[in-house]
Design a protein around this motif. Structure first.
Motif, mmCIF file in Angstrom:
data_model
loop_
_atom_site.group_PDB
_atom_site.id
_atom_site.type_symbol
_atom_site.label_atom_id
_atom_site.label_comp_id
_atom_site.label_asym_id
_atom_site.label_seq_id
_atom_site.Cartn_x
_atom_site.Cartn_y
_atom_site.Cartn_z
ATOM 1 N N PRO A 146 0.817 -1.228 0.000
ATOM 2 C CA PRO A 146 0.000 0.000 0.000
ATOM 3 C C PRO A 146 0.851 1.279 0.000
ATOM 4 O O PRO A 146 0.504 2.246 -0.683
ATOM 5 N N VAL A 147 1.964 1.261 0.732
ATOM 6 C CA VAL A 147 2.798 2.479 0.800
ATOM 7 C C VAL A 147 3.413 2.784 -0.563
ATOM 8 O O VAL A 147 3.358 3.925 -1.043
ATOM 9 N N ILE A 148 3.960 1.762 -1.225
ATOM 10 C CA ILE A 148 4.575 1.985 -2.551
ATOM 11 C C ILE A 148 3.514 2.467 -3.552
ATOM 12 O O ILE A 148 3.733 3.419 -4.312
ATOM 13 N N THR A 149 2.364 1.809 -3.535
ATOM 14 C CA THR A 149 1.295 2.210 -4.467
ATOM 15 C C THR A 149 0.847 3.641 -4.183
ATOM 16 O O THR A 149 0.632 4.431 -5.098
ATOM 17 N N TYR A 150 0.739 3.949 -2.888
ATOM 18 C CA TYR A 150 0.310 5.293 -2.495
ATOM 19 C C TYR A 150 1.325 6.341 -2.983
ATOM 20 O O TYR A 150 0.953 7.371 -3.554
ATOM 21 N N ILE A 151 2.601 6.050 -2.760
ATOM 22 C CA ILE A 151 3.645 7.012 -3.189
ATOM 23 C C ILE A 151 3.613 7.194 -4.702
ATOM 24 O O ILE A 151 3.701 8.308 -5.211
ATOM 25 N N LEU A 152 3.446 6.090 -5.406
ATOM 26 C CA LEU A 152 3.408 6.134 -6.877
ATOM 27 C C LEU A 152 2.283 7.059 -7.368
ATOM 28 O O LEU A 152 2.492 7.902 -8.252
ATOM 29 N N PHE A 153 1.121 6.899 -6.772
ATOM 30 C CA PHE A 153 -0.020 7.702 -7.233
ATOM 31 C C PHE A 153 -0.011 9.105 -6.632
ATOM 32 O O PHE A 153 -0.131 10.098 -7.345
ATOM 33 N N ALA A 154 0.104 9.178 -5.313
ATOM 34 C CA ALA A 154 -0.089 10.468 -4.635
ATOM 35 C C ALA A 154 1.117 11.395 -4.766
ATOM 36 O O ALA A 154 0.947 12.601 -4.913
ATOM 37 N N LYS A 155 2.309 10.838 -4.716
ATOM 38 C CA LYS A 155 3.497 11.702 -4.723
ATOM 39 C C LYS A 155 4.059 11.871 -6.142
ATOM 40 O O LYS A 155 4.296 12.978 -6.595
#
Lengths: 168, 503
Positions: A146-155
């Motif tokens: 979830p953290v990697i996916t979140y960073i990919l999309f959000a950041k």
């Protein structure tokens, strides 16, 4: 599991008949109630309802032809009878209900909990349900994916994913 | 000649080469992630181009566009989720290949056919831009209507075992495409007072839902034993296999260039048309949809050939061929380049410098594609009980990313259950999706033609283009019905030899 030919024929006929009923319902209820301008304009050449009406009639004709085809013609035998492998029907239903609940929970929790926490919860539940029991793998994936996916999309892609009450 | 040499001189700088490579890299990363589109990538990259020279800026956005177009095939092949709508056809054979443990072969042919098609498209752009653009300008509503009608006949090729079930599926797709405000008068249809449906059912959530979510549902219902997906990637594509696909690649490239030059038709239609043509001209059409590398080649060549060709109406006439090229106009405007016929007269050097860069983009696609595929192919190694929840998160985030809409996620889940239901009752999804994609354009052009002609139906046959597509439509329907009957007859004949399976 392989279905016998007669059952397959019955199944295909029922499915095609279901579509016939659907298109009939669209003609009688769907279009009159779903297209408000239908009441005023009817089915004139410029009516907004004419095109959906023609499509529905075509769908009705094709579904009737599909019924006839299923009743009289050759029906390919499917290797899938709609059940999942050797599981019993109640087991399938229970699993299907669980999937619906998980999807609904993800949808409902996304805004209040935020994308990161809700995805971690759903991911964790599904990975455990999928059979993973190794603590190290569980911790690493529940946090990591979830953290990697979140960073990919959000950041990186600057998508404003829901943040919930969390400060990130 | 002097302009070409000046263009080469302008192009030959490290900054330009880096721009095309960086653009291609960004495009590949964005394209491989479902939900992130090339148009989004270009929009995000535009502010960074302010400090660049005009040529580098244009090459960066062209790289993103082309990289995104190719990379959509990666997720289509590996996780049954097309990165862009143009890659829907790729998964029809790419995903079965992946399931057979031949994802490397599928990825290889996707890359090579993309590169060849991209090269063909670039050459068409450079050599025939003005000619093709003037032909495309002859398309009025009646010509578009026949083009759409011809494109819709593809459903007969992808209908599966039952032609009538395929047609029912197509009618459901056409019906779903009518949801939203009527394109001519703005009357609401099937919105039931919900504002979210005013613009119709969003395409990408529907796409993600129909293809990716049923896999997730099916996995948890079956809870397949064996946590490992299979062999990592299988064997590579051989030269003989590639050579056998070349006729398909060339034919699909020609289709893609033709479709790309016509504004508003797009890569999805080109991909479907190419796939359909490949299947029809194949000696073994029954293998399509079950892991045929020719199918992957056709789909990828078709959609990638559109990328260069869409730049033809953009550069020659100033008309954007699709959403991405519409966003790309921003890059031209930022750098004071006025696109259209005058661009070739006033900025000839710049145009040729861009052309040199575009030619280089095909080589960049080949090299970066090979490197990235090695990385992405490892997705096949991930155990399915970890891949599936990860895929679910990707689907949800990707759907939300399109227009920051919570409602779209609901649409995606609903489409997921619809896709699962269709899978279980053997109702083919491709006809549904083709009809949904082409439906609005079909209706729009049909009604516009009727309105403009004041009910004079001869307008549908008043140009040679109309007659050409009418003839193609009749031939296509005839062929579709005939081949469907032929495949049923052969299936019946097979069953007669094996009575245990007869009906």
């Amino acid at each position: 599991m392989v279905m016998d030919a007669a059952s397959q024929k019955r199944r295909q006929t029922t499915i095609a008949a279901g579509f016939t009923l659907f298109f009939l319902a669209m003609l009688v209820v769907g279009i009159p109630f779903g297209i408000p301008s239908y009441a005023k304009q009817g089915l004139s050449l410029t009516s907004s309802a004419l095109y959906p009406y023609v499509i529905t009639i075509a769908g009705l004709v094709f579904s009737i032809l599909a019924v006839i085809e299923a009743r009289t013609g050759f029906v390919a035998v499917s290797s899938d009878d709609g059940s999942a492998d050797s599981l019993s029907a109640p087991s399938i239903l229970a699993r299907f209900s669980l999937v619906v609940i998980v999807f609904a929970a993800f949808y409902l929790l996304l805004i209040p909990l935020g994308a990161l926490l809700s995805s971690a919860l759903v991911f964790g539940f599904l990975v455990i349900f999928g059979g993973e029991r190794r603590p190290l793998v569980l911790v690493a994936t529940i946090i990591g994916v979830p953290v990697i996916t979140y960073i990919l999309f959000a950041k990186l892609a600057a998508v404003p994913l829901p943040r919930g009450d969390l400060p990130f | 000649m002097q302009e070409i040499l000046n263009g080469l001189d302008l192009f030959l700088s490290m900054q330009n080469v880096l721009a095309i490579v960086a653009g291609m890299f960004i495009g590949i990363v964005i394209g491989a992630i479902p939900g992130l589109s090339s148009s989004m990538g270009i929009a995000l990259a535009l502010p960074f181009t302010y400090g660049m020279n005009p040529i580098s800026a244009i090459l960066l956005v062209v790289g993103i566009y082309k990289g995104g177009m190719f990379a959509g095939s990666i997720s289509a092949i590996l996780i049954r989720t097309p990165g862009t709508p143009g890659n829907i056809c790729t998964l029809l054979d790419g995903w079965p290949l992946s399931q057979k443990g031949q994802s490397r072969k599928a990825l290889d042919i996707a890359l090579y056919s993309s590169v060849v098609a991209d090269l063909a498209s670039n050459l068409a752009l450079i050599l025939f831009a003005a000619m093709i653009a003037s032909f495309a300008l002859q398309f009025g509503p009646a010509e578009y209507f026949w083009l759409m009608t011809f494109s819709l006949t593809i459903v007969t090729s992808v209908a599966g075992d039952s032609l009538f079930k395929g047609l029912v599926s197509a009618m459901l797709g056409l019906l779903l495409a009518t949801v939203g405000l009527d394109l001519i008068y703005g009357n609401p249809r099937f919105t039931f007072g919900m504002l979210e449906f005013s613009g119709g059912v969003s395409f990408v959530p529907l796409l993600i839902g129909l293809f990716a979510i049923p896999e997730v549902i099916d996995f948890y219902l079956r809870k397949q034993s064996g946590l490992v997906h299979g062999s990592r990637s299988g064997s590579a594509l051989t030269w003989a296999e590639f050579r056998s696909c070349l006729p398909t690649i060339f034919r699909s490239s020609a289709i893609g260039v033709g479709i790309g030059a016509i504004p508003g038709v797009g890569a999805t239609a080109a991909s479907f048309l190419s796939y359909s043509m490949a299947k029809r001209s194949s000696k073994h059409p029954e293998t399509y949809g079950k892991g045929e590398i020719d199918g992957v080649a056709a789909a990828e060549a078709g959609n990638n050939a559109v990328a260069g060709a869409t730049l033809i109406p953009l550069l020659a006439l100033g008309i954007p061929g699709d959403v991405v090229t519409a966003v790309m106009i921003g890059a031209f405007l930022i750098h004071g380049l006025s696109i259209g016929p005058s661009l070739f007269q006033t900025q000839g050097d710049t145009v040729y410098a861009i052309f040199f860069g575009i030619m280089l983009s095909s080589i960049a696609m080949l090299i970066l594609g090979m490197l990235s595929m090695r990385l992405f192919a490892r997705i096949s190694d991930i155990p399915r009980h970890i891949l599936m929840p990860g895929l679910l998160i990707f689907c949800v985030f990707g759907t939300y990313a399109i227009q920051n809409s919570h409602f779209d996620i609901l649409v995606m889940f609903a489409a997921g259950f619809l896709g699962f239901f269709m899978m279980k009752i053997d109702l083919p999804v491709p006809p549904f999706l083709i009809a949904f994609v082409l439906g609005p354009s079909f209706e729009d052009n049909l009604r516009r033609t009727i309105l403009v002609s004041h009910g004079d139906y001869s307008v549908f046959f008043n140009s040679y283009i109309c007659w050409f597509f009418t003839a193609l439509t009749v031939l296509s329907v005839g062929y579709g019905v005939l081949s469907s009957r032929r495949s049923r007859s052969s299936a019946e004949a097979n069953v007669e030899g094996n009575p245990g399976h007869s009906a």
